[in-house]
Write an enzyme that holds these catalytic residues in place. Structure first.
Site, short mmCIF file in Angstrom:
data_model
loop_
_atom_site.label_atom_id
_atom_site.label_comp_id
_atom_site.label_asym_id
_atom_site.label_seq_id
_atom_site.Cartn_x
_atom_site.Cartn_y
_atom_site.Cartn_z
N ASP A 243 0.83 -1.23 0.00
CA ASP A 243 0.00 0.00 0.00
C ASP A 243 0.85 1.27 0.00
O ASP A 243 0.53 2.22 -0.69
CB ASP A 243 -1.07 -0.01 1.10
CG ASP A 243 -0.55 -0.13 2.53
OD1 ASP A 243 0.65 -0.42 2.71
OD2 ASP A 243 -1.36 0.06 3.45
N GLY B 187 -5.35 -6.34 18.50
CA GLY B 187 -3.90 -6.47 18.35
C GLY B 187 -3.47 -7.74 17.65
O GLY B 187 -2.31 -8.14 17.73
N GLY C 116 -4.01 -8.37 14.23
CA GLY C 116 -3.79 -8.20 12.79
C GLY C 116 -5.08 -8.19 11.99
O GLY C 116 -5.04 -8.18 10.76
N SER D 149 -7.10 -5.68 12.29
CA SER D 149 -7.37 -4.25 12.19
C SER D 149 -8.47 -3.75 13.12
O SER D 149 -9.33 -2.98 12.72
CB SER D 149 -7.69 -3.88 10.75
OG SER D 149 -7.02 -2.71 10.45
N SER D 150 -8.36 -4.15 14.39
CA SER D 150 -9.27 -3.56 15.37
C SER D 150 -9.01 -2.06 15.49
O SER D 150 -9.91 -1.29 15.83
CB SER D 150 -9.11 -4.23 16.73
OG SER D 150 -7.87 -3.89 17.32
N ASP E 285 -6.01 -0.44 5.52
CA ASP E 285 -6.96 -0.89 6.54
C ASP E 285 -8.18 0.02 6.60
O ASP E 285 -9.32 -0.43 6.59
CB ASP E 285 -6.29 -0.90 7.93
CG ASP E 285 -5.15 -1.89 8.02
OD1 ASP E 285 -4.93 -2.63 7.04
OD2 ASP E 285 -4.48 -1.92 9.07
N TYR F 36 8.50 -1.92 10.93
CA TYR F 36 7.62 -1.41 9.87
C TYR F 36 8.22 -0.14 9.27
O TYR F 36 8.34 0.00 8.04
CB TYR F 36 6.23 -1.14 10.44
CG TYR F 36 5.18 -0.82 9.41
CD1 TYR F 36 4.29 -1.80 8.97
CD2 TYR F 36 5.08 0.45 8.84
CE1 TYR F 36 3.33 -1.53 8.02
CE2 TYR F 36 4.12 0.74 7.89
CZ TYR F 36 3.24 -0.24 7.49
OH TYR F 36 2.29 0.03 6.54
P1 ADP Z 1 -4.93 -4.55 15.22
O1 ADP Z 1 -5.38 -3.32 14.50
O2 ADP Z 1 -4.31 -5.54 14.31
O3 ADP Z 1 -5.99 -5.19 16.05
P2 ADP Z 1 -3.19 -2.66 16.51
O4 ADP Z 1 -2.03 -2.84 17.40
O5 ADP Z 1 -3.03 -1.89 15.26
O6 ADP Z 1 -3.76 -4.12 16.22
O7 ADP Z 1 -4.38 -1.96 17.31
C1 ADP Z 1 -4.78 -2.43 18.58
C2 ADP Z 1 -5.01 -1.26 19.51
O8 ADP Z 1 -6.20 -0.52 19.10
C3 ADP Z 1 -5.31 -1.69 20.95
O9 ADP Z 1 -4.11 -1.86 21.69
C4 ADP Z 1 -6.15 -0.54 21.46
O10 ADP Z 1 -5.32 0.54 21.86
C5 ADP Z 1 -6.93 -0.11 20.24
N1 ADP Z 1 -8.25 -0.76 20.16
C6 ADP Z 1 -8.72 -1.50 19.15
N2 ADP Z 1 -9.98 -1.94 19.40
C7 ADP Z 1 -10.32 -1.46 20.61
C8 ADP Z 1 -11.51 -1.57 21.42
N3 ADP Z 1 -12.57 -2.25 21.04
N4 ADP Z 1 -11.48 -0.92 22.62
C9 ADP Z 1 -10.41 -0.22 23.01
N5 ADP Z 1 -9.28 -0.10 22.29
C10 ADP Z 1 -9.22 -0.71 21.10
MG MG Z 2 -4.09 -1.95 13.46
#
Ligand code: ADP
Ligand code: MG
Length: 354
Positions: free
Chosen positions: A29, A115, A117, A119-120, A161, A210
């Site tokens: 990307d 956390g 992968g 994309s939370s 993402d 990264y």
């Molecule tokens: P990924 O995007 O792959 O899940 P990241 O490390 O990029 O992993 O993002 C995870 C971070 O996003 C968490 O540590 C938190 O800070 C935040 N996060 C994501 N979803 C939530 C949620 N539902 N509630 C609170 N924080 C969240």
């Molecule tokens: Mg992420």
């Protein structure tokens, strides 16, 4: 005499964003290349009720402490990256990027692993931005949230993402050309499973590595032009061995994204699976973003009956593997680590049903 009209109480706004799995096209990307991610039927819902106050306070079911941020927080990465709890950085960055007219309180609920992968982070950003009134056009929503992610984390991530979780269509993956952000919905065949398996390794090294990979790609692109546009044969001629491998991954990966899209369209699941496994080898050997744990998981999966192919997904350095399989080929309960069977979901939206 009738009573004077009372102001109607503000209604809560509920916004939902899916997470995503990248089927193929990693580290393309930010190189003007191609990728084929898919929004998944796991996601994050933000419910927000505006009030007269000057703070945005969100409580998440995944976190003990609320994110409590000032409505006028500046979009200053150095300041945002000091905020606690750390998830408040994402909320603050979105508030600073969206600039909502009023404060309020709300909740965050998620069915996504955090956390891992999937994309939370993009799901949290995009659902929060929508709930706070951000322009819902997928491209501007994605740009606003990519900007927010940079401010929150300091990691120069690409726009994949945020774009796929904003623009996806149910039943389809999304082919994105990052040179001009052209997008095409690619229907997913009904007779395959997409399975995501966690490697059990957290992605701790990710941030520094990264940025390093990105810098290496920029160094190669400085001489050769955007790597996503490079002919793999030309990449082969780069004298510096490290930059040659990085460029070769990006150039061959973009060719694989094209071939994979064609294989899906033509119903050639064996061909599509082989391309995923080749993508993994390229990410491991040329781009060096895999780990022994991810490699072992990919090897174990591709050795199983009914598995067409598998690869690391979501930048690497730990996290998850995605596999394409015959329906029901994998028993998810048999894994020692979390695993999910995911379906292609639609993009982020305001939820109108109660
Ligand atoms: P990924 O995007 O792959 O899940 P990241 O490390 O990029 O992993 O993002 C995870 C971070 O996003 C968490 O540590 C938190 O800070 C935040 N996060 C994501 N979803 C939530 C949620 N539902 N509630 C609170 N924080 C969240
Ligand atoms: Mg992420």
């Amino acid at each position: 005499m009738s009573d004077p009209p009372r102001p109607t109480p503000a209604a809560a706004v509920r916004a939902r964003s899916p997470g995503r799995v990248n089927l193929i096209g990693d580290h393309t990307d930010y190189n003007e290349g191609l990728a084929l991610p898919m929004a998944v039927d796991l996601g994050t819902t933000v419910t927000f009720l505006a009030d007269e106050g000057t703070r945005v306070v969100l409580r998440s079911s995944a976190e003990p402490e609320p994110a409590d941020v000032e409505l006028r927080v500046p979009l200053d990465p150095r300041l945002i990256q000091t905020l606690e709890p750390s998830w408040a950085r994402y909320v603050a960055a979105v508030v600073a990027a969206v600039r909502p007219g009023s404060g309020g309180t709300g909740t965050v609920e998620s069915t996504l692993p955090i956390g891992a992968g999937l994309s939370s982070s993009a799901a949290l950003e995009v659902a929060t931005a929508l709930a706070l009134g951000c322009e819902p056009d997928p491209l501007s929503l994605a740009r606003t949230c990519q900007h927010a992610e940079h401010a929150a984390t300091g990691v120069p991530t690409g726009i994949m993402d945020q774009l796929v979780v904003s623009a996806a269509r149910q039943g389809s993956a999304l082919l994105i050309d990052f040179a001009d952000l052209a997008m095409r919905h690619v229907e997913m065949p009904r007779d395959v499973d997409v399975v995501v398996v966690h490697s059990g390794e957290s992605r701790s090294l990710e941030h520094r590595s990264y940025a390093q990979r990105r810098a290496e790609c920029e160094a190669a692109a400085h001489r050769m032009g955007p790597l996503g546009r490079l002919d793999p044969e030309v990449a082969q001629a780069i004298p510096d061995a490290l930059l040659r491998r990085r460029a070769r991954h990006v150039a061959t990966e973009c060719a694989r994204v094209r071939a994979f899209t064609a294989a899906l369209g033509g119903g050639d699941m064996h061909g599509a699976g082989r391309l995923m496994t080749e993508s993994h080898r390229s990410l491991a050997q040329d781009f060096e973003v895999s780990t022994p744990g991810l490699d072992a998981l990919v090897d174990a999966l591709v050795g199983r009956a009914g598995v067409f192919g598998a690869r690391l997904t979501g930048a690497g350095f730990g996290g998850c593997v995605v596999a394409l399989t015959e329906p029901g080929a994998l028993d998810l309960r048999a894994f020692r680590t979390p695993a999910w069977r995911v379906r292609a979901a639609g993009g982020a939206h305001i939820v109108t049903d109660p």
